[in-house]
Motif scaffolding. Structure first.
Motif, PDB file in Angstrom:
ATOM      1  N   GLN A  27      19.059 -74.571 -18.221  1.00 45.06           N
ATOM      2  CA  GLN A  27      20.267 -74.704 -19.180  1.00 45.06           C
ATOM      3  C   GLN A  27      19.778 -73.835 -20.457  1.00 45.06           C
ATOM      4  O   GLN A  27      20.457 -73.821 -21.501  1.00 45.06           O
ATOM      5  N   SER A  28      18.461 -73.478 -20.555  1.00 39.28           N
ATOM      6  CA  SER A  28      17.808 -72.645 -21.556  1.00 39.28           C
ATOM      7  C   SER A  28      19.152 -71.666 -22.136  1.00 39.28           C
ATOM      8  O   SER A  28      19.625 -70.904 -21.484  1.00 39.28           O
TER       9      SER A  28
ATOM     10  N   LYS B 279      16.328 -78.950 -15.916  1.00 43.54           N
ATOM     11  CA  LYS B 279      16.254 -78.787 -17.617  1.00 43.54           C
ATOM     12  C   LYS B 279      16.338 -77.235 -17.842  1.00 43.54           C
ATOM     13  O   LYS B 279      17.234 -77.045 -18.759  1.00 43.54           O
ATOM     14  N   TYR B 280      15.551 -76.536 -17.258  1.00 44.88           N
ATOM     15  CA  TYR B 280      15.124 -75.162 -17.939  1.00 44.88           C
ATOM     16  C   TYR B 280      16.212 -73.988 -17.460  1.00 44.88           C
ATOM     17  O   TYR B 280      16.364 -73.179 -18.231  1.00 44.88           O
TER      18      TYR B 280
END
Ligand SMILES: [Fe+2]
Ligand SMILES: [Fe+2]
Ligand SMILES: [Zn+2]
Lengths: 500, 327
Positions: free
Chosen positions: A447-448, A444-445
């Motif tokens: 993708q930040s 998830k992160y």
């Protein structure tokens, strides 16, 4: 036939809860497809206790009444040039942070609760979420209207939604809500309904709204008061969600605890911006950030978690660290903005001598030791005509996206710095809390959308920072940014007030 | 002593927000404009949703309809939150006094047992249809694109909850608050043959994925047909049978339908005007859902009103479709 009297609970059940039915022609799971993937177990939606039993007719009636009063004040405010009654033009910069950083979160709350208001399999929970969704739409719209008059007379409010999607420090609040909305529906409810609305909301709204009251801002105070009864409903929903999840199945307890840990940490990082607003941006101070944290988290939150202990829920992880950070974060954050003031969409300044004394008094253990000397130095430089701006762009924490400016709590002169390697890439974090969040869900992160990386990669125009500010952020460079001293905001204020 | 009233005229720096200015020029804007245009994020999302990783959090690709600018869907009613609740509050005030009057005068006692049974059989089960409509409009709110249309869908969704509750109250008035009418009506909805086509259709809309298609199926096709069948034709029939007072309890829905079809017609017109592809897609969706709805409603319409009723309703629907430029 004499009609039987119905109590509110029965009436609400008949009018609302029984609208649902068992599907015969389609797979119910296909209509509500997101309920299972997070591992949360719901055995019986009918056990949901409606946190408020408001039918739509009553909702229209109460809310319309509130809107009538609110808009009457907005009209009067504009007609009488209410902006002239504020304490000091510096105050408006808190509104700029609010409109560009917080109002768009109200919008995301509207969207997130629409999502859960469609997706939950139980009608009671759905309807409660729908009502919060429409309330949140109310909040963003009334805030836009409350600021509308300020926008006509001050710089930096004009392109709030464009800025929210792009400007470096605004990715902190934006990513917070994107994170919650990108999660499953139950995590969203724990993140926003419980952790944000129930545990932390008082630390966001009370400071802003009391700040408005202390600084003569009628428009903001009025919408704040008007939103209070909505917030009371949102808080009961947040609490009901937690209790419902914990009572439904014991397997939910560790999942909920993990989310509470995550969102408490993410929330406190987000509140950094409030801390600096309270300690530095309000010309008339309400209370210090440290005091607010003690009252609204340590006392109120402490009692709450004592209450939740019977479900097997403990205090959020790292709460002890935050207890130390309350002495530091506001000073570290305002320093970051002061030194990057050329790239901010609001004005920055050195606290007045009186304000420095106030900070010394409120932070006896840290301010004189670590932070006052910086400001004394900044004062000297400013006096020499060398107002300090740093040239470098800051490195951002991959999780909270705040510039790496926080320090170790056992050594407040040492920048706190953590990292993880994931698929041969190195990621940087401001804290153990942020690193742990990343390590739990790296996919998830990674993708930040980190604004500084994006600038370096050439995705935000350029080549110079000023090009990015002007063309990509659409700031009015020279008006929206830089120090309050010499700004058009200040100049106009002096003209209105007839001072040289 | 003369009193001088000073009104400061301060020169504003700008008339409205920059995004509104880019659209409409540097002039004072309406509250609808400032509360609607460009509110929703369109760029630089941080994470893909875990629940739909092929799309962004806000993504125009959740429908096959394509728009250059999603804010073309201006609401002719110019509803933002404040305008919306104030308008509905007026309507509910009238409804409230109607319901109070009906109950105080116990007007239910003038309704024959037979007609009462008809109301429970045909009108009260519609609360479940309204509930479906609530979900279908929330679907567009959550997955639609651009505040102009998503806020209107939210208002519609909340309206449908309100109307589900009004229909439930009609049941409670008829059964003296025992809830028996609601139980009977639900049994109709779950078991009676005449309702199963519509119930199956409702369930089908709830698993349909394209939000614009769901909106058309619900807010145009189903609503147009049911409005005519129930709130015009069935209402006429109740009048003839001496149960005209029920009209006081459904006045809200009648007004609401006028208000909302104005918005829905504008939405269709705008989508059609955008491109031939949109027009073709809408025509195809409407044909499909019109066919399904006609089949689903046939037994209900016939039992409730007689053989000709559905044809009349379909004719009205076709007129609206033609007027939107779809056929
Ligand atoms: Fe809110
Ligand atoms: Fe809220
Ligand atoms: Zn961090």
């Amino acid at each position: 036939m004499a009609a039987k009297k119905l109590n509110i609970k029965d009436k609400y059940r008949l009018l609302t809860r029984d609208l649902d039915w068992e599907f015969s022609y389609q797979d119910h799971k296909k209509a509500f497809p997101f309920e299972e993937f997070e591992g949360i177990k719901i055995t019986d939606w009918s056990k949901w206790e409606d946190p408020f039993r408001l039918t739509m007719d009553a909702y229209w009636k109460y809310q319309a009444e509130k809107e009538r009063k609110l808009y009457a004040i907005f009209d009067a405010f504009a007609q009488n040039n209410g902006q002239l009654n504020i304490s000091d033009p510096r105050y408006v910069n808190a509104l700029k942070v609010f409109l560009t950083g917080v109002s768009p979160l109200e919008y995301q709350a509207f969207q997130g609760f629409a999502h859960t208001g469609r997706q939950f399999g139980g009608v009671g929970a759905r309807v409660a979420c729908q009502m919060q969704s429409i309330d949140e739409l109310r909040h963003v719209q009334t805030q836009v209207h409350a600021m509308s008059h300020y926008n006509k007379f001050f710089d930096g409010l004009q392109d709030w939604s464009h800025m929210h999607d792009r400007v470096w420090y605004l990715s902190v609040p934006k990513s917070f809500f994107n994170d919650a909305r990108a999660a499953g529906p139950f995590e969203f409810m724990v993140a926003i309904g419980f952790s944000f609305e129930y545990v932390l909301t008082n630390l966001l709204f009370v400071p802003f709204m009391s700040g408005a009251a202390y600084n003569g801002d009628m428009a903001t105070v009025t919408f704040g008061f008007s939103a209070q009864s909505d917030e009371a409903r949102h808080m009961t929903l947040g609490l009901e969600v937690i209790k419902f999840l914990l009572e439904q199945h014991e397997d939910n307890v560790p999942i909920v605890q993990k989310w509470i840990d995550k969102w408490f940490w993410r929330g406190t990082r987000l509140l950094t911006i409030v801390s600096m607003m309270m300690d530095y941006m309000l010309p008339n101070k309400v209370m210090s950030w440290k005091e607010a944290w003690e009252v609204y988290f340590e006392e109120a939150g402490g009692a709450l978690f004592k209450d939740l202990a019977r479900y097997g829920i403990r205090m959020p992880k790292h709460a002890d660290l935050i207890a130390k950070e309350k002495e530091h974060v506001s000073h570290q954050a305002w320093w970051i903005f002061y030194t990057h003031g050329h790239a901010a969409g609001f004005h920055t300044w050195i606290p007045t001598d009186e304000e420095l004394d106030w900070l010394s008094e409120k932070y006896p253990d840290t301010f004189d030791k670590y932070y006052r000397p910086r400001w004394e130095l900044a004062k000297e430089m400013e006096a020499k005509g060398e107002r300090f701006y740093t040239k470098a762009l800051p490195q951002l924490c991959t999780t909270c996206q705040i510039p790496m400016g926080f320090t170790e709590m056992d050594n407040p002169t040492q920048i706190s710095y953590r990292e993880s390697i994931y698929k041969d890439e190195r990621y940087h974090f401001c804290s153990d809390g942020c690193k742990e969040i990343f390590d739990e869900e790296p996919e998830k992160y990674v993708q930040s959308w980190l604004p500084v990386h994006q600038i370096f990669q050439g995705n935000c125009g350029g080549p110079d920072v000023e090009d990015v500010l002007r063309d990509y952020y659409r700031m009015n460079v020279g008006a929206d940014n830089l120090d309050i001293k010499g700004s058009p905001d200040e100049e106009r204020w002096k003209k209105w007030k007839g001072v040289a | 002593m003369s009193i001088e009233i000073k009104t400061a005229t301060l020169e504003p720096v700008r008339n409205t927000y920059a995004n509104v200015e880019r659209r409409f020029g540097d002039k004072p804007a309406t509250r609808y404009q400032e509360a609607t245009y460009d509110l929703q994020s369109e760029a630089n999302f941080h994470y893909r949703p875990l629940w739909q990783p092929d799309l962004e959090l806000n993504d125009p690709r959740r429908t096959a309809i394509v728009m250059q600018d999603w804010y073309a869907f201006k609401d002719p009613r110019q509803f933002y939150y404040g305008a919306y609740v104030q308008q509905r509050a007026k309507m509910q005030e009238v409804a409230e006094s109607n319901y109070a009057f009906f109950e105080k005068r116990d007007l239910a006692r003038f309704i024959s047992d037979e007609v009462r049974a008809d109301i429970i059989r045909y009108l009260v089960p519609l609360r479940h249809v309204e509930h479906t409509a609530n979900l279908n409009n929330m679907y567009g709110t959550a997955y639609g694109f651009g505040t102009a249309i998503t806020q209107a869908l939210l208002f519609n969704g909340m309206d449908r909850l309100g109307m589900a509750q009004y229909l439930s109250r009609i049941g409670l008035i008829l059964d003296g608050n025992s809830g028996d009418a609601l139980v009977d009506a639900k049994q109709q909805w779950m078991e009676a043959d005449i309702w199963q086509g519509l119930r199956a259709l409702c369930e089908e809309t709830l698993v349909t994925e394209d939000w614009f298609e769901v909106m058309v199926a619900q807010n145009l096709v189903l609503d147009a047909l049911l409005t005519d069948l129930v709130y015009r034709q069935f209402d006429n029939k109740l009048n003839e049978q001496g149960a005209q007072d029920i009209g006081m309890l459904t006045e809200f829905m009648q007004l609401w339908n006028k208000d909302t079809s104005r918005w829905m017609d504008a939405v269709l017109k705008t989508a059609v005007a955008e491109s031939d592809e949109n027009r073709a897609l809408l025509a195809q969706w409407i044909e499909t859902w019109r066919g399904k709805a006609a089949e689903a409603l046939a037994p209900l319409a016939e039992a409730m009103l007689g053989a000709e009723a559905l044809a009349e309703a379909l004719e009205l629907l076709d007129k609206r479709i033609a007027k939107a430029g779809i056929k």
